[in-house]
Write a protein that holds these residues in place. Structure first.
Motif, mmCIF file in Angstrom:
data_model
loop_
_atom_site.group_PDB
_atom_site.id
_atom_site.type_symbol
_atom_site.label_atom_id
_atom_site.label_comp_id
_atom_site.label_asym_id
_atom_site.label_seq_id
_atom_site.Cartn_x
_atom_site.Cartn_y
_atom_site.Cartn_z
ATOM 1 N N LEU A 63 -0.762 4.738 -1.287
ATOM 2 C CA LEU A 63 -1.765 4.489 -0.416
ATOM 3 C C LEU A 63 -1.566 4.849 1.010
ATOM 4 O O LEU A 63 -0.726 4.004 1.761
ATOM 5 C CB LEU A 63 -2.688 3.449 -0.599
ATOM 6 C CG LEU A 63 -2.980 3.121 -2.139
ATOM 7 C CD1 LEU A 63 -3.569 1.982 -2.521
ATOM 8 C CD2 LEU A 63 -4.036 4.291 -2.580
ATOM 9 N N ALA A 123 0.967 -1.276 -0.005
ATOM 10 C CA ALA A 123 0.121 0.105 0.101
ATOM 11 C C ALA A 123 0.702 1.299 -0.037
ATOM 12 O O ALA A 123 0.744 2.183 -0.672
ATOM 13 C CB ALA A 123 -1.047 -0.064 1.196
ATOM 14 N N PRO A 136 -10.758 -0.014 3.558
ATOM 15 C CA PRO A 136 -11.069 0.216 2.187
ATOM 16 C C PRO A 136 -9.555 0.525 1.519
ATOM 17 O O PRO A 136 -9.530 0.140 0.305
ATOM 18 C CB PRO A 136 -12.089 1.399 2.238
ATOM 19 C CG PRO A 136 -12.685 1.509 3.310
ATOM 20 C CD PRO A 136 -11.748 0.794 4.335
ATOM 21 N N ILE A 137 -8.713 1.319 2.025
ATOM 22 C CA ILE A 137 -7.474 1.485 1.518
ATOM 23 C C ILE A 137 -6.828 0.246 1.244
ATOM 24 O O ILE A 137 -5.909 0.141 0.417
ATOM 25 C CB ILE A 137 -6.391 2.356 2.484
ATOM 26 C CG1 ILE A 137 -7.380 3.663 2.512
ATOM 27 C CG2 ILE A 137 -5.110 2.577 2.023
ATOM 28 C CD1 ILE A 137 -7.511 4.624 1.282
ATOM 29 N N ARG A 140 -8.028 -2.916 1.033
ATOM 30 C CA ARG A 140 -8.709 -3.741 -0.019
ATOM 31 C C ARG A 140 -8.260 -3.010 -1.361
ATOM 32 O O ARG A 140 -7.964 -3.826 -2.211
ATOM 33 C CB ARG A 140 -10.060 -3.619 0.240
ATOM 34 C CG ARG A 140 -10.582 -4.275 1.513
ATOM 35 C CD ARG A 140 -10.190 -5.767 1.392
ATOM 36 N NE ARG A 140 -10.742 -6.445 2.522
ATOM 37 C CZ ARG A 140 -11.565 -7.513 2.299
ATOM 38 N NH1 ARG A 140 -12.041 -8.170 1.337
ATOM 39 N NH2 ARG A 140 -12.053 -8.169 3.676
ATOM 40 N N GLU A 141 -8.208 -1.772 -1.490
ATOM 41 C CA GLU A 141 -7.644 -1.063 -2.818
ATOM 42 C C GLU A 141 -6.137 -1.434 -3.062
ATOM 43 O O GLU A 141 -6.022 -2.064 -4.286
ATOM 44 C CB GLU A 141 -7.788 0.414 -2.770
ATOM 45 C CG GLU A 141 -7.256 1.069 -3.985
ATOM 46 C CD GLU A 141 -7.404 2.423 -3.955
ATOM 47 O OE1 GLU A 141 -6.633 2.976 -4.918
ATOM 48 O OE2 GLU A 141 -7.928 3.243 -3.044
ATOM 49 N N ALA A 142 -5.323 -1.544 -2.240
ATOM 50 C CA ALA A 142 -4.154 -2.044 -2.540
ATOM 51 C C ALA A 142 -4.059 -3.628 -2.574
ATOM 52 O O ALA A 142 -3.596 -3.993 -3.728
ATOM 53 C CB ALA A 142 -3.184 -1.949 -1.073
ATOM 54 N N TYR A 143 -4.851 -4.475 -2.074
ATOM 55 C CA TYR A 143 -5.000 -5.689 -2.419
ATOM 56 C C TYR A 143 -5.426 -5.889 -3.856
ATOM 57 O O TYR A 143 -4.945 -6.769 -4.462
ATOM 58 C CB TYR A 143 -5.842 -6.520 -1.672
ATOM 59 C CG TYR A 143 -5.944 -8.055 -1.550
ATOM 60 C CD1 TYR A 143 -5.100 -8.820 -1.439
ATOM 61 C CD2 TYR A 143 -7.146 -8.332 -2.322
ATOM 62 C CE1 TYR A 143 -5.264 -10.212 -1.605
ATOM 63 C CE2 TYR A 143 -7.132 -9.976 -2.746
ATOM 64 C CZ TYR A 143 -6.158 -10.640 -2.353
ATOM 65 O OH TYR A 143 -6.237 -12.097 -2.659
ATOM 66 N N SER A 144 -6.355 -5.357 -4.380
ATOM 67 C CA SER A 144 -6.861 -5.270 -5.584
ATOM 68 C C SER A 144 -5.572 -4.961 -6.704
ATOM 69 O O SER A 144 -5.856 -5.142 -7.868
ATOM 70 C CB SER A 144 -7.978 -4.410 -5.968
ATOM 71 O OG SER A 144 -7.473 -2.939 -6.065
ATOM 72 N N LYS A 145 -4.776 -4.135 -6.399
ATOM 73 C CA LYS A 145 -3.566 -3.734 -7.080
ATOM 74 C C LYS A 145 -2.335 -4.794 -6.820
ATOM 75 O O LYS A 145 -1.241 -4.207 -7.211
ATOM 76 C CB LYS A 145 -3.282 -2.412 -7.017
ATOM 77 C CG LYS A 145 -4.532 -1.455 -7.126
ATOM 78 C CD LYS A 145 -4.106 -0.051 -7.048
ATOM 79 C CE LYS A 145 -5.352 0.644 -7.419
ATOM 80 N NZ LYS A 145 -5.077 2.191 -7.241
#
Length: 103
Positions: A22, A17, A59-60, A62-67
């Motif tokens: 992030l 992240a 949510p941050i 989870r966003e990192a995980y999606s990337k």
């Protein structure tokens, strides 16, 4: 090994992240600092598991995980984080599935 993985995977996710620029929410900074201060060989306590649960709900993160393709993160990260309540339970013994997801 499962407990070590949980700690390592969260530390890797936090680093990822950070590498993506992030920043984890301010109310979770204590948990970030707590995760950064443990080693995979530390005793896996309820406090560590609770930190992982709170951070995984961010949510941050989870966003990192999606990337995750943009940084190094184990494929079984989500599996273990989704199983954290089972993993911290008294008398926990890894299942065959847990062992297969371990590295």
């Amino acid at each position: 090994v499962v407990h070590q993985n949980c700690i390592e995977f969260m530390q890797d996710l936090l680093k990822g992240a950070n590498s993506l620029g992030l920043e984890v929410e301010a109310d979770l900074q204590v948990d970030v600092e707590g995760m950064n201060s443990v080693t995979p060989h530390d005793n896996f306590t309820k406090e560590i598991a609770d930190r992982i649960k709170r951070l995984w709900s961010s949510p941050i993160l989870r966003e990192a995980y999606s990337k995750k393709s943009q940084f190094q993160l184990a494929d079984s990260t989500q599996y273990f984080f989704d199983q954290i309540d089972k993993i911290i339970a008294n008398g926990y013994l890894p299942t065959d599935q847990d062992i297969l997801h371990s590295r």
